[in-house]
Design an enzyme around this catalytic site. Structure first.
Site, PDB file in Angstrom:
ATOM      1  N   GLU A 135       0.829  -1.209   0.000  1.00 29.87           N
ATOM      2  CA  GLU A 135       0.000   0.000   0.000  1.00 29.87           C
ATOM      3  C   GLU A 135       0.864   1.261   0.000  1.00 29.87           C
ATOM      4  O   GLU A 135       0.516   2.259  -0.642  1.00 29.87           O
ATOM      5  CB  GLU A 135      -0.948  -0.007   1.191  1.00 29.87           C
ATOM      6  CG  GLU A 135      -1.922  -1.177   1.229  1.00 29.87           C
ATOM      7  CD  GLU A 135      -2.761  -1.302  -0.030  1.00 29.87           C
ATOM      8  OE1 GLU A 135      -3.073  -0.264  -0.645  1.00 29.87           O
ATOM      9  OE2 GLU A 135      -3.105  -2.442  -0.403  1.00 29.87           O
ATOM     10  N   GLU A 185      -1.106  -3.171  -9.504  1.00 33.71           N
ATOM     11  CA  GLU A 185      -1.037  -4.110  -8.381  1.00 33.71           C
ATOM     12  C   GLU A 185       0.271  -4.899  -8.413  1.00 33.71           C
ATOM     13  O   GLU A 185       0.884  -5.148  -7.372  1.00 33.71           O
ATOM     14  CB  GLU A 185      -2.229  -5.064  -8.415  1.00 33.71           C
ATOM     15  CG  GLU A 185      -3.557  -4.413  -8.088  1.00 33.71           C
ATOM     16  CD  GLU A 185      -3.568  -3.773  -6.719  1.00 33.71           C
ATOM     17  OE1 GLU A 185      -2.985  -4.363  -5.782  1.00 33.71           O
ATOM     18  OE2 GLU A 185      -4.153  -2.689  -6.580  1.00 33.71           O
TER      19      GLU A 185
END
Length: 348
Positions: A135, A185
Site C-alpha cells: 500500500e 497491483e
C-alpha cells in the site's frame, strides 16, 4: 516523519523513484501523465469532487486509527516501510472491521491506508509487513491520485453513453483502465517485497489469499506449477475464457501474482535494487515517455513470447504492432514539439 529505523537490518533505498519497481505497463502510463505540466495539481483539485475529507472523517469515526497505543505493530510496520522506501510522510492507517481480506490506499493530498480485520486475522506479521508496504508503494507511485482521475473520467464518460457507439467506447476505456490497475497491483507487490525483503512472506500472502490459513496443506512448488498450468490453458477457447474472466477484475489472480513476484525476485532487477542500482526520484522529470512506452511494449512482447496460452498467440502480432505504433506516435509528437519550441527557446 520517517525518522525511525527498521526493526531489523533491511536495506534502505534513499531517494528511490517508484520507477524502480513499477511494472513497465504501469510505469509508461504514469510517466506520460506526470510529464503533463501541472497535471498532478489538476488531479488533486478534481479529486476534491469525491470529498476526500468526508472519506477521512468516515474512517476516523467508524474505524480504529493505528498509532502508538492502537495496533502498535501495524504502526511500526508502516513507519518501517516508509523509512525503507524513503517516503517523506508516514500515512495514517485505519483498521476496519470486515471479514473480507483486503487493504487499500485512498486519498490524494494526504493519502491514508485502510486494512480490514479479515486481512489481519489471515496473515502473520511478515506477511502483513508485505501488504502494508504494498500500500505504501501505491502511495509512492501516486496510484491513488491517478485512479481517482480515471474514476472521474469514467463517471463523465457514462453521461455520453447515449451517443451512437457510446457504450462501446466507454467499455473499451474501462477495459484499458482495469488492465492498468492490474499492472499497478503488480508494481505494488514489488514495492512490498523491496520494503519487507522477505520473498517467502510475499509468496505466503498470495497462497493465503487464494486458499486461507492452512499453509500446511499447500505447497509453494505446487502453487507455482498451478500458475504454469493456468498460463498454458487448454486451447484457444480456454484462453478466451481466461481473458473474459479477467476483464472485470481489479487485481490479477493470486496464483499469477505469486508467479510474477517470483519471476521478478529471481530476474536480476530485485538484486540490482538491493545493491543500490536504482533510478532516483530527482531524475523523474527526465523520464522519457516514448522510451517507457517501448519498455511496456517490450514487456508485453516478452510475456507473450513466454506464455503457452494459445489465445495470446492468436492476438500477439496485432497487439505488438499497436504498441510499437504508440511509441512511434509519441516520438513524432515529441520531435514536432521540439522543432516548434526550438526557435522560441533559442535552440539551434
Amino acid at each position: 516523519m520517517t525518522t525511525n529505523t527498521p526493526d531489523r537490518a533491511r536495506t534502505r533505498f534513499p531517494g528511490i523513484s517508484s520507477r524502480a519497481y513499477e511494472h513497465p505497463a504501469d510505469r509508461s502510463a504514469l510517466v506520460a501523465l506526470r510529464s503533463l505540466t501541472g497535471f498532478d495539481t489538476v488531479l488533486r483539485k478534481m479529486s476534491g469532487l469525491f470529498n476526500e475529507r468526508a472519506f477521512r472523517l468516515m474512517f476516523l469515526g467508524g474505524t480504529v486509527r493505528v498509532g502508538e497505543n492502537q495496533f502498535r505493530n501495524l504502526h511500526d510496520m508502516v513507519r518501517d516501510a516508509c523509512y525503507i522506501l524513503d517516503l517523506p510522510e508516514v500515512p495514517e492507517v485505519y483498521v476496519r472491521q470486515s471479514p473480507e481480506p483486503n487493504a487499500m490506499a485512498l486519498g490524494s493530498d494526504r493519502p491514508f491506508i485502510v486494512i480490514n480485520t479479515g486481512l489481519i486475522d489471515l496473515l502473520d506479521d511478515e506477511e502483513l509487513r508485505f501488504v502494508i508496504a504494498h500500500e505504501v508503494g501505491h502511495i509512492l507511485s501516486g496510484h491513488a491520485v491517478y485512479q481517482t482521475m480515471m474514476q472521474i473520467l469514467i463517471s463523465l464518460g457514462s453521461r455520453l453513453a447515449w451517443l451512437p457507439l457510446g457504450n462501446l467506447g466507454i467499455a473499451a476505456i474501462i477495459i484499458g483502465l482495469k488492465e492498468w490497475f492490474r499492472k499497478a497491483e503488480l508494481s505494488s507487490d514489488r514495492a512490498g517485497l523491496l520494503a519487507g525483503q522477505d520473498l517467502d512472506a510475499a509468496k505466503r500472502t498470495m497462497m493465503k489469499l487464494a486458499g486461507g490459513t492452512r499453509l500446511q496443506e499447500m505447497s509453494s512448488e505446487a502453487f507455482l506449477e498451478q500458475a504454469r498450468e493456468y498460463d498454458a490453458a487448454g486451447d484457444v477457447r480456454d484462453g478466451l475464457l481466461k481473458f473474459l474472466n479477467l476483464l472485470p477484475q481489479s487485481h490479477p489472480y493470486a496464483v499469477m501474482r505469486f508467479a510474477e513476484i517470483d519471476k521478478w525476485a529471481h530476474g536480476g532487477e530485485y538484486e540490482r535494487i538491493l545493491a543500490g542500482d536504482y533510478p532516483r526520484r530527482d531524475d523523474d522529470g527526465n523520464a522519457s515517455v516514448s522510451e517507457e512506452i517501448r519498455n511496456a511494449a517490450k514487456s508485453y512482447r516478452e510475456s507473450w513470447e513466454q506464455t503457452a496460452d494459445p489465445f495470446i498467440g492468436k492476438v500477439r502480432d496485432v497487439a505488438d504492432a499497436a504498441a510499437s505504433a504508440a511509441g512511434g506516435l509519441f516520438d513524432r509528437v515529441s520531435s514536432r514539439g521540439r522543432r516548434d519550441d526550438g526557435p522560441a527557446n533559442g535552440a539551434g
